[in-house]
Design an enzyme around this catalytic site. Structure first.
Site, short mmCIF file in Angstrom:
data_model
loop_
_atom_site.label_atom_id
_atom_site.label_comp_id
_atom_site.label_asym_id
_atom_site.label_seq_id
_atom_site.Cartn_x
_atom_site.Cartn_y
_atom_site.Cartn_z
CD GLN A 48 -2.68 -0.92 2.45
OE1 GLN A 48 -2.85 -1.86 3.44
NE2 GLN A 48 -3.35 0.31 2.63
CG HIS A 49 0.18 3.49 2.48
ND1 HIS A 49 -0.82 4.05 2.60
CD2 HIS A 49 0.49 2.52 3.45
CE1 HIS A 49 -1.46 3.37 3.63
NE2 HIS A 49 -0.63 2.38 4.15
CG ASP A 71 0.24 -5.35 1.03
OD1 ASP A 71 -0.32 -4.72 1.62
OD2 ASP A 71 1.65 -5.75 1.23
O1 LIG Z 1 1.50 0.14 4.81
C1 LIG Z 1 1.01 -0.87 5.09
C2 LIG Z 1 -0.45 -0.95 5.45
O2 LIG Z 1 -0.72 0.31 5.79
C3 LIG Z 1 1.71 -2.16 4.83
O3 LIG Z 1 1.20 -3.22 5.16
C4 LIG Z 1 1.99 -2.43 3.43
O4 LIG Z 1 0.97 -2.72 2.73
C5 LIG Z 1 3.02 -3.37 3.06
O5 LIG Z 1 2.89 -4.56 3.29
P1 LIG Z 1 3.99 -5.73 3.46
O6 LIG Z 1 4.71 -5.79 2.26
O7 LIG Z 1 4.43 -6.21 4.72
O8 LIG Z 1 2.94 -6.85 3.13
#
Ligand SMILES: O=C(CO)[C@@H](O)[C@H](O)COP(=O)(O)O
Ligand SMILES: Nc1ncnc2c1ncn2[C@@H]1O[C@H](COP(=O)(O)OP(=O)(O)O)[C@@H](O)[C@H]1O
Length: 471
Positions: A71-72, A241
């Site tokens: 995300q983000h 994700d």
């Molecule tokens: O920033 C967040 C949720 O807000 C993280 O959960 C990212 O989405 C990265 O995820 P992973 O690589 O750890 O699965």
């Protein structure tokens, strides 16, 4: 047999699963690594996706594809669709000051929670755009469109599919770009930008303008069964994700999912949007039309990677060592702020070890303290969600560790349900792809339940230790 492909383009790697659309049976899979670092050129994600897809046997028989992604991350494109600069990832903390400034400018945390369901910290795209405008004005001026990692990959796939060239890793490496107005996203990932409202289901371009000084083109926000591309192979909207993991694990109201990947997350499926002015809970939307209140830490699986490195052992041995030490690690307490921290909002914090004595100076005590410290961050996340879950489901890379499974109930104070190790983000994406074709009836996997007596002293010492960390 009609097949669907699900992609997980996460922080550390890209995974592809290919499943039977009707039954969900796993047919093929592949994976490839992403580069290290908190700013990454998106071309690496494309190269990794093609490598993982090749490993999964390509798109033969695949009728629909969906991409779940970290995300983000801020992906800026110029008017020709070229990437303006490396993407700043969710765990890049350089925009912490921008987050603080934006919070003040809008009138404080409550105003942000009311506007977009979340109080921005450095992870949120809106703060990264403010940072870009302030520190790289020429790149900001070149930015004609802004999207997220999964949006960008979906858009690259749309360009490749529209070219009519059949999939091959080499043949798609330089696939033509789709027009910018083909960019698409979904509610789940849009809700992590800081300029989309889960209350109204629409962009807050006024906030984007305040943050960035301009309103670049944003991806269309598709509903759960929208189509990002329509052709011989369909592209589903994809999602963030965590939202994909919720789909993949079949999370339902009453469940809380704890995911131990690069990030540690705890999230619940909710019928209504949330607005937490403390900023601990991000008020995200999910991939089904509902909502996904979520707490995220910057430090999860890689805390164990680091502990294994210090101890000079592999992850399996680290797990064995952790289980040899007593609960509470004899008082050795590890605060795992190895990448700074997001919850609590301590972007410049560092990790620390407390309670070191001659007796606790052993690899086993260190291993135990690392597992317990990582889990304490997640226990705080569970508390912040303020829900009495019927089930706590644990997934993600570090949930493969036997020590993590057995120690989690002693830290969380509740039993933990662990589905079999699998790529639940990619699975959720595959499920979303299947919904474009059919009403999928995928069998739920058998789970294992871990229980154990709570040891409240672990969290009490951890709470005291977090008051003594260096920035
Ligand atoms: O920033 C967040 C949720 O807000 C993280 O959960 C990212 O989405 C990265 O995820 P992973 O690589 O750890 O699965
Ligand atoms: N058996 C294990 N014990 C502990 N950690 C593990 C184990 N297997 C994988 N991991 C860790 O899980 C992480 C990858 O998990 P994953 O959920 O795929 O992360 P992401 O989605 O953020 O890329 C890596 O840091 C890896 O070292």
């Amino acid at each position: 047999m009609t097949l669907v492909a699900g992609v997980d383009s996460s922080t550390q790697s890209c995974k592809v699963v290919i499943r039977d659309a009707e039954t969900g049976a796993l047919v093929r899979e592949g994976r490839a690594r992403h580069p290290e670092g908190t700013e990454v050129h998106p071309s690496h994600w494309w190269a990794a996706l093609l490598e993982a897809l090749e490993g999964a046997g390509g798109l033969d028989g695949v009728a629909a594809v969906s991409v779940g992604g970290q995300q983000h991350g801020m992906v800026c494109l110029d008017e020709s669709g070229n990437v303006v600069r490396e993407a700043l990832l969710w765990n890049d903390t350089r925009s912490a000051q921008a987050a603080a400034d934006l919070t003040t400018e809008l009138g404080g945390p409550q105003a942000w929670a009311d506007a977009v369901g979340s109080v921005p910290v450095a992870s949120f795209t809106v703060t990264k755009l403010r940072w870009l405008a302030e520190h790289e004005p020429a790149n900001a001026r070149r930015t004609a469109a802004v999207c997220l990692p999964h949006d960008w990959l979906t858009w690259r796939l749309a360009g490749a599919l529209a070219s009519g060239v059949p999939f091959s890793r080499a043949g798609w490496a330089d696939a033509p770009l789709a027009p910018l107005d083909a960019l698409a996203t979904d509610r789940g990932d849009a809700s992590g930008t800081g300029y989309w409202s889960p209350f109204t289901g629409s962009y807050r371009t006024d906030l984007l303008k305040v943050a960035f000084g301009a309103t670049p083109l944003l991806p269309r926000v598709l509903g759960p069964t929208g189509r990002a591309y329509d052709g011989d192979v369909l592209l589903a909207p994809g999602t963030g994700d965590n939202m994909a993991a919720a789909l993949g694990v079949g999370a339902r109201p009453g469940d809380v999912v704890v995911s131990l990947g690069t990030s540690g997350t705890a999230f619940a499926v909710a019928d209504r949007p949330s607005a937490d002015p403390t900023g601990a809970v991000a008020g995200f939307a999910d991939a089904t039309g509902r909502f996904l209140p979520l707490v995220c830490t910057l430090n999860a699986a890689r805390v164990l990677d680091a502990a294994a490195r210090i101890a000079g052992v592999g992850l399996g041995e680290l797990s064995d060592l952790a289980l040899q030490a007593p609960a509470g690690a004899g008082g050795l307490t590890l605060v795992p702020y190895l990448e700074g921290e997001r919850t609590p909002n301590r972007p410049t914090a560092t990790g620390s070890i407390h309670g070191l004595t001659l007796a606790t100076a052993t690899p086993a005590h260190l291993a135990r303290a690392a597992v317990e410290g990582m889990l304490c961050g997640l226990a705080d996340a569970l508390d912040a969600l303020r829900t009495q879950p019927e089930r706590v489901l644990m997934i993600g890379g570090a949930a493969r560790s036997e020590a993590v499974r057995r120690i989690a109930p002693t830290v969380f104070g509740v039993p933990v349900t662990v589905p079999p190790p699998a790529e639940y983000v990619a699975d959720g994406a595959a499920y979303q792809a299947a919904t474009l074709l059919t009403t999928p009836e995928w069998r739920a996997e058998e789970t294992a339940t871990y229980d154990g007596e709570a040891v409240p002293e672990i969290r009490a010492r951890y709470a005291r230790a977090t008051e003594h960390i260096l920035d």
